[in-house]
Design a protein around this motif. Structure first.
Motif, mmCIF file in Angstrom:
data_model
loop_
_atom_site.group_PDB
_atom_site.id
_atom_site.type_symbol
_atom_site.label_atom_id
_atom_site.label_comp_id
_atom_site.label_asym_id
_atom_site.label_seq_id
_atom_site.Cartn_x
_atom_site.Cartn_y
_atom_site.Cartn_z
ATOM 1 N N SER A 1 -8.928 0.862 -2.880
ATOM 2 C CA SER A 1 -8.944 1.667 -1.661
ATOM 3 C C SER A 1 -10.073 2.679 -1.648
ATOM 4 O O SER A 1 -10.445 3.232 -2.691
ATOM 5 C CB SER A 1 -7.600 2.403 -1.530
ATOM 6 O OG SER A 1 -7.640 3.380 -0.507
ATOM 7 N N HIS B 1 -5.004 5.892 6.785
ATOM 8 C CA HIS B 1 -3.816 5.311 6.131
ATOM 9 C C HIS B 1 -2.602 6.145 6.552
ATOM 10 O O HIS B 1 -1.945 6.769 5.727
ATOM 11 C CB HIS B 1 -3.978 5.216 4.614
ATOM 12 C CG HIS B 1 -4.288 6.509 3.915
ATOM 13 N ND1 HIS B 1 -4.206 6.654 2.546
ATOM 14 C CD2 HIS B 1 -4.673 7.740 4.369
ATOM 15 C CE1 HIS B 1 -4.526 7.884 2.198
ATOM 16 N NE2 HIS B 1 -4.804 8.562 3.285
ATOM 17 N N TYR C 1 0.826 -1.211 0.000
ATOM 18 C CA TYR C 1 0.000 0.000 0.000
ATOM 19 C C TYR C 1 0.861 1.262 0.000
ATOM 20 O O TYR C 1 0.744 2.102 -0.899
ATOM 21 C CB TYR C 1 -0.951 0.021 1.201
ATOM 22 C CG TYR C 1 -1.863 1.236 1.160
ATOM 23 C CD1 TYR C 1 -3.027 1.204 0.411
ATOM 24 C CD2 TYR C 1 -1.524 2.422 1.804
ATOM 25 C CE1 TYR C 1 -3.843 2.331 0.304
ATOM 26 C CE2 TYR C 1 -2.325 3.551 1.708
ATOM 27 C CZ TYR C 1 -3.492 3.495 0.962
ATOM 28 O OH TYR C 1 -4.288 4.610 0.846
ATOM 29 N N ILE D 1 -3.483 1.366 9.500
ATOM 30 C CA ILE D 1 -4.198 1.140 8.242
ATOM 31 C C ILE D 1 -4.964 -0.173 8.354
ATOM 32 O O ILE D 1 -4.462 -1.147 8.920
ATOM 33 C CB ILE D 1 -3.222 1.104 7.045
ATOM 34 C CG1 ILE D 1 -3.986 0.971 5.732
ATOM 35 C CG2 ILE D 1 -2.181 0.003 7.195
ATOM 36 C CD1 ILE D 1 -3.130 1.196 4.501
ATOM 37 N N HIS E 1 -7.922 -1.843 0.841
ATOM 38 C CA HIS E 1 -7.877 -0.866 1.937
ATOM 39 C C HIS E 1 -9.309 -0.407 2.200
ATOM 40 O O HIS E 1 -9.941 0.204 1.336
ATOM 41 C CB HIS E 1 -6.976 0.307 1.517
ATOM 42 C CG HIS E 1 -6.979 1.456 2.462
ATOM 43 N ND1 HIS E 1 -7.054 2.776 2.040
ATOM 44 C CD2 HIS E 1 -6.929 1.503 3.824
ATOM 45 C CE1 HIS E 1 -7.032 3.573 3.091
ATOM 46 N NE2 HIS E 1 -6.970 2.830 4.175
ATOM 47 N N SER F 1 -6.046 -2.802 6.111
ATOM 48 C CA SER F 1 -5.886 -3.321 4.756
ATOM 49 C C SER F 1 -5.579 -4.808 4.827
ATOM 50 O O SER F 1 -5.085 -5.313 5.833
ATOM 51 C CB SER F 1 -4.762 -2.577 4.026
ATOM 52 O OG SER F 1 -3.537 -2.702 4.723
#
Length: 308
Positions: A49, A145, A16, A128, A140, A130
Motif C-alpha cells: 500500500s 482508504h 485491506y 478504496i 492498494h 485496491s
C-alpha cells in the motif's frame, strides 16, 4: 471489553480493512473459502500500500462450518457471492452481533434485513482503489482508504460509538455517519457511473475525459441515474448529480473501476446488483434510461461470452 471482528472475505476490501485492524492489535478473524484459505496459509496476508506495507504470516482464518461468535461482521464479498454466504453467518452471530456491509449499491440491504433481524444491520461503504494480485496480495494504489458506517435511521448509538473507538488507532480513514443512506446512494451514483463508462469504453478515465463524446455520455449517464434516484427513499439527488460529476472530473487519468479490472481478468461482474437494480427501479417508475441500458447490455453480453 474489546470488540471481536469477523471479516467475510479477505480480498481487496475485506483483506485491506481487516488487515489494518490486525495491524492495530484488534481481534480479527477472516471467514474465507477453502482456496483462499490455502493461499493465505502459504503467503500470509500481504498488503502492498501507498499508506504502508504490512504482512501477517499467520492471519486468523476460519471456513464455513467452523465455530465462533463475533460482535461485528464486516461483509466485504462481491454482490453475486452474498446470497451464498448469508446462510453461513448465522452460526457466527450472537444476540447483539452487528453486520456492516461494505458492498457497492443498495440492493444488498434488502437481502440482509430479510435474512437477519433488521436492527442487526448497519449501513456502510468504503472508498478504496485496491485489487487482489495473482499472488493473492492486496495492492492498494491510491491515497484514499475510507470506510464509513452508521445506523440506517441516522441515530448516533452507543454501539456505533464503540465500534468507531475500536477503529481509532487503525491506519485507515474510518468515519461514522448520521446520514448513511444518503452516503450510500451518493456512492451508488458515482460507482455505477464509473464502472459503467470504463467497462463500456474498455478504458481508464483519462481517454473518456479527453473525448467530447465520452464526456457527454458520462454526463448523460449521471443525469439518468439521478432521475431514477429521485424515486427512491433518498433526497437531494440533484446535489448528488453535481458531486458525482465533480468527483469524476477529479479522478486520475489511470483510474479504473474495480468492475473494469474484474472484466479485464475475465471475472464475474456486479451488473445485476448495480446497473440492473437501477433499471428495475427505472421501469417501475417509468424513467427513460437509454444510456444506462447501453451500459447494462454491454455487461450482460460480457457475462454471456464469459460463460460461453
Amino acid at each position: 471489553m474489546g470488540v471481536n471482528f469477523l471479516v467475510v472475505g479477505a480480498g481487496a476490501v475485506g483483506g485491506y480493512f481487516g488487515g489494518r485492524l490486525l495491524e492495530a492489535g484488534e481481534d480479527v478473524t477472516f471467514l474465507v473459502r477453502k482456496k483462499r484459505k490455502e493461499q493465505l496459509e502459504r503467503t500470509g496476508l500481504v498488503i502492498k500500500s501507498v499508506k504502508g506495507d504490512v504482512t501477517f504470516n499467520d492471519p486468523p482464518l476460519i471456513e464455513k462450518g467452523d465455530s465462533g461468535k463475533f460482535d461485528v461482521i464486516l461483509c466485504s464479498t462481491k454482490a453475486y457471492q452474498l446470497e451464498h454466504v448469508l446462510p453461513d453467518l448465522t452460526s457466527f452471530m450472537h444476540e447483539d452481533t452487528v453486520i456492516i456491509p461494505l458492498l457497492n449499491g443498495i440492493q444488498h440491504l434488502d437481502m440482509l434485513t430479510r435474512s437477519f433481524k433488521k436492527e442487526a444491520v448497519l449501513g456502510g461503504l468504503c472508498f478504496i482503489e485496491s485489487t487482489l494480485t495473482q499472488e493473492g496480495y492486496i495492492r492498494h494504489t491510491s491515497s484514499g482508504h475510507r470506510l464509513t458506517f452508521g445506523e440506517i435511521n441516522g441515530e448516533m448509538t452507543p454501539r456505533v460509538q464503540m465500534i468507531a473507538k475500536t477503529f481509532e488507532s487503525t491506519n485507515a480513514d474510518v468515519r461514522t455517519s448520521t446520514h448513511i443512506m444518503e452516503d450510500m446512494w451518493r456512492k451508488y451514483l458515482f460507482i455505477t457511473t464509473l464502472s459503467g463508462v470504463t467497462t463500456l469504453f474498455n478504458t481508464s478515465v483519462g481517454p473518456i475525459r479527453n473525448s467530447t463524446e465520452g464526456l457527454a455520455f458520462t454526463r448523460r449517464l449521471i443525469q439518468e441515474i439521478s432521475s431514477v434516484m429521485q424515486h427512491s427513499d433518498t433526497t437531494n439527488s440533484g446535489h448528488f448529480e453535481e458531486k458525482a460529476w465533480k468527483q469524476f472530473m477529479k479522478l486520475s487519468d489511470e483510474t479504473k473501476a474495480s468492475m473494469q479490472k474484474d472484466l479485464e481478468k475475465k471475472l464475474p461482474v456486479e451488473a445485476d446488483h448495480l446497473q440492473g437494480y437501477l433499471l428495475q427501479l427505472a421501469e417501475k417508475h417509468q424513467v427513460n434510461t437509454p444510456y444506462l441500458k447501453a451500459v447494462y447490455t454491454n455487461l450482460k453480453i460480457y457475462e454471456q461470452s464469459r460463460k460461453g
